[in-house]
Design a protein around this motif. Structure first.
Motif, PDB file in Angstrom:
ATOM      1  N   SER A 246     -11.686  -6.830  19.873  1.00 25.12           N
ATOM      2  CA  SER A 246     -10.760  -5.913  20.477  1.00 25.12           C
ATOM      3  C   SER A 246     -11.677  -5.530  21.898  1.00 25.12           C
ATOM      4  O   SER A 246     -10.876  -5.152  22.859  1.00 25.12           O
ATOM      5  CB  SER A 246     -10.392  -4.704  19.834  1.00 25.12           C
ATOM      6  OG  SER A 246     -11.349  -4.037  19.468  1.00 25.12           O
ATOM      7  N   THR A 247     -12.842  -5.514  21.926  1.00 25.29           N
ATOM      8  CA  THR A 247     -13.689  -5.355  23.134  1.00 25.29           C
ATOM      9  C   THR A 247     -14.674  -6.156  23.574  1.00 25.29           C
ATOM     10  O   THR A 247     -14.889  -7.547  22.651  1.00 25.29           O
ATOM     11  CB  THR A 247     -14.396  -3.891  22.875  1.00 25.29           C
ATOM     12  OG1 THR A 247     -15.412  -4.452  21.936  1.00 25.29           O
ATOM     13  CG2 THR A 247     -13.613  -2.975  22.242  1.00 25.29           C
ATOM     14  N   THR A 248     -15.202  -6.220  24.733  1.00 25.36           N
ATOM     15  CA  THR A 248     -15.925  -7.133  25.277  1.00 25.36           C
ATOM     16  C   THR A 248     -16.938  -7.487  24.590  1.00 25.36           C
ATOM     17  O   THR A 248     -17.796  -6.557  24.348  1.00 25.36           O
ATOM     18  CB  THR A 248     -16.312  -6.909  26.882  1.00 25.36           C
ATOM     19  OG1 THR A 248     -15.239  -6.418  27.622  1.00 25.36           O
ATOM     20  CG2 THR A 248     -17.318  -7.743  27.501  1.00 25.36           C
ATOM     21  N   SER A 249     -17.448  -8.760  24.190  1.00 29.97           N
ATOM     22  CA  SER A 249     -18.582  -9.080  23.543  1.00 29.97           C
ATOM     23  C   SER A 249     -18.839 -10.744  23.831  1.00 29.97           C
ATOM     24  O   SER A 249     -17.897 -11.360  23.866  1.00 29.97           O
ATOM     25  CB  SER A 249     -18.800  -8.895  21.950  1.00 29.97           C
ATOM     26  OG  SER A 249     -19.877  -9.386  21.526  1.00 29.97           O
ATOM     27  N   ASP A 250     -20.025 -10.956  24.097  1.00 36.99           N
ATOM     28  CA  ASP A 250     -20.155 -12.482  24.119  1.00 36.99           C
ATOM     29  C   ASP A 250     -21.278 -13.065  22.969  1.00 36.99           C
ATOM     30  O   ASP A 250     -22.014 -14.018  23.142  1.00 36.99           O
ATOM     31  CB  ASP A 250     -20.792 -12.910  25.337  1.00 36.99           C
ATOM     32  CG  ASP A 250     -22.097 -12.016  25.647  1.00 36.99           C
ATOM     33  OD1 ASP A 250     -22.549 -11.934  26.962  1.00 36.99           O
ATOM     34  OD2 ASP A 250     -22.747 -11.234  24.879  1.00 36.99           O
TER      35      ASP A 250
ATOM     36  N   LEU B  79     -22.965 -17.807  21.690  1.00 36.45           N
ATOM     37  CA  LEU B  79     -23.438 -16.743  22.405  1.00 36.45           C
ATOM     38  C   LEU B  79     -22.939 -16.558  24.015  1.00 36.45           C
ATOM     39  O   LEU B  79     -23.660 -15.944  24.828  1.00 36.45           O
ATOM     40  CB  LEU B  79     -25.003 -16.846  22.700  1.00 36.45           C
ATOM     41  CG  LEU B  79     -25.689 -16.753  21.292  1.00 36.45           C
ATOM     42  CD1 LEU B  79     -27.203 -16.869  21.593  1.00 36.45           C
ATOM     43  CD2 LEU B  79     -25.672 -15.166  20.560  1.00 36.45           C
ATOM     44  N   SER B  80     -22.018 -17.296  24.371  1.00 37.61           N
ATOM     45  CA  SER B  80     -21.368 -17.387  25.610  1.00 37.61           C
ATOM     46  C   SER B  80     -20.035 -17.895  25.794  1.00 37.61           C
ATOM     47  O   SER B  80     -19.804 -18.605  24.847  1.00 37.61           O
ATOM     48  CB  SER B  80     -22.474 -18.158  26.536  1.00 37.61           C
ATOM     49  OG  SER B  80     -22.519 -19.311  26.331  1.00 37.61           O
ATOM     50  N   ASN B  81     -19.469 -17.720  26.608  1.00 41.03           N
ATOM     51  CA  ASN B  81     -17.968 -18.043  26.894  1.00 41.03           C
ATOM     52  C   ASN B  81     -18.236 -19.639  27.103  1.00 41.03           C
ATOM     53  O   ASN B  81     -18.844 -20.155  27.862  1.00 41.03           O
ATOM     54  CB  ASN B  81     -17.571 -17.465  28.284  1.00 41.03           C
ATOM     55  CG  ASN B  81     -16.187 -17.842  28.522  1.00 41.03           C
ATOM     56  OD1 ASN B  81     -15.152 -17.658  27.246  1.00 41.03           O
ATOM     57  ND2 ASN B  81     -15.590 -18.265  29.735  1.00 41.03           N
ATOM     58  N   GLY B  82     -17.211 -20.143  26.389  1.00 39.61           N
ATOM     59  CA  GLY B  82     -17.147 -21.632  26.340  1.00 39.61           C
ATOM     60  C   GLY B  82     -18.179 -22.148  25.353  1.00 39.61           C
ATOM     61  O   GLY B  82     -18.079 -23.391  25.171  1.00 39.61           O
ATOM     62  N   ALA B  83     -18.932 -21.450  24.657  1.00 38.00           N
ATOM     63  CA  ALA B  83     -19.760 -22.424  23.547  1.00 38.00           C
ATOM     64  C   ALA B  83     -18.927 -22.888  22.563  1.00 38.00           C
ATOM     65  O   ALA B  83     -17.931 -22.363  22.071  1.00 38.00           O
ATOM     66  CB  ALA B  83     -20.787 -21.039  23.163  1.00 38.00           C
TER      67      ALA B  83
ATOM     68  N   LYS C  83     -13.148 -14.463  27.330  1.00 40.03           N
ATOM     69  CA  LYS C  83     -12.176 -13.931  28.130  1.00 40.03           C
ATOM     70  C   LYS C  83     -10.795 -13.423  27.327  1.00 40.03           C
ATOM     71  O   LYS C  83     -10.380 -12.331  27.603  1.00 40.03           O
ATOM     72  CB  LYS C  83     -11.798 -14.724  29.416  1.00 40.03           C
ATOM     73  CG  LYS C  83     -13.011 -14.936  30.421  1.00 40.03           C
ATOM     74  CD  LYS C  83     -12.720 -15.814  31.476  1.00 40.03           C
ATOM     75  CE  LYS C  83     -13.852 -16.007  32.476  1.00 40.03           C
ATOM     76  NZ  LYS C  83     -13.691 -17.066  33.407  1.00 40.03           N
ATOM     77  N   ALA C  84     -10.661 -14.383  26.805  1.00 38.82           N
ATOM     78  CA  ALA C  84      -9.461 -14.308  25.478  1.00 38.82           C
ATOM     79  C   ALA C  84      -9.844 -13.497  24.253  1.00 38.82           C
ATOM     80  O   ALA C  84      -9.026 -12.991  23.581  1.00 38.82           O
ATOM     81  CB  ALA C  84      -9.073 -15.658  25.181  1.00 38.82           C
TER      82      ALA C  84
END
Lengths: 111, 113
Positions: free
Chosen positions: A26-30, A50-54, A68-69
């Motif tokens: 529900s909240t931002t986290s990577d 650990l990152s977007n697209g990992a 992002k989603a």
């Protein structure tokens, strides 16, 4: 407050089939983690994302993260009985190492 | 080999009694955590510590306390056990670096009758 949701809660699969477990938060986290738990046992780390697209892969399991989603997926390819277990996703939220877990997905692979 | 151990593995107690569950790690990790696992809820965070004399409340801390007098141990105390505290309890530790996995103990099955 960080909420982590998994679906499905229970998954019965036939050997050889493919399927995906979903983890929404529900909240931002990577920082997202996948763990496996066998009945009556402790939790074993599978993947750390650990990152977007990992994307991480180990054998028949592949995990991905879309920050992002706010979505992670655990894809099972050509399931085998040995993969039967409960799978948890967890998100690091608010403080270092502080993991908030989803409810878990009980996977049963039938011959 | 370094490890994290919990004791006892199984415990039966009565309502109202004080109970302490032990957690000991030999990794020299700064961060330690207590979770409880219940069907339909996954794992929920009870208390956690980032070092000696540091303790913090988690999602479900009511009725529980912890203390951290050294790096290796984080005992969990149920001040007055209630039937709602029947659960499986897991201790975990981590180095203190974000983005690194936690290591979990084998769990304690606690039954409060």
């Amino acid at each position: 407050e960080l909420k982590v949701e998994q679906n499905p809660l229970f998954l019965s699969m036939q050997e050889g089939k493919n399927y995906t477990i979903y983890c929404n938060y529900s909240t931002t986290s990577d920082r997202l983690y996948w763990y496996r738990q066998d009945p009556g046992k402790s939790l074993e780390s599978l993947f750390v994302l650990l990152s977007n697209g990992a994307v991480k892969q180990e054998g028949r399991l592949m995990a991905s993260l879309d920050t992002k989603a706010r979505l992670s997926t655990l894809h099972i390819t050509a399931a085998v009985h040995d993969l039967s277990a409960t799978y948890f996703c967890a998100v690091e939220g608010g403080a270092t190492n502080k993991l908030i877990f989803g409810t878990g997905t009980l996977l049963a692979v039938q011959p | 080999d370094a490890e994290i151990t919990q004791s006892p593995r199984h415990k039966i107690t009565e309502t109202g009694r004080q109970v302490t569950l032990a957690c000991h790690q030999t990794w020299n990790h700064n961060n330690m955590f207590w979770y409880r696992q219940d069907l339909g809820h996954g794992l929920r965070l009870i208390h956690y510590s980032y070092g000696v004399h540091d303790t913090n409340k988690g999602e479900v801390s009511d009725g529980y306390s912890v203390s951290r007098s050294n790096t290796e141990d984080l005992p969990l105390t149920l001040e007055s056990a209630a039937s709602s505290q029947t659960s499986v309890y897991f201790c975990a530790s981590g180095r203190g670096q974000g983005g690194e996995k936690l290591f979990f103990g084998s769990g304690t099955q606690l039954s409060v009758l």
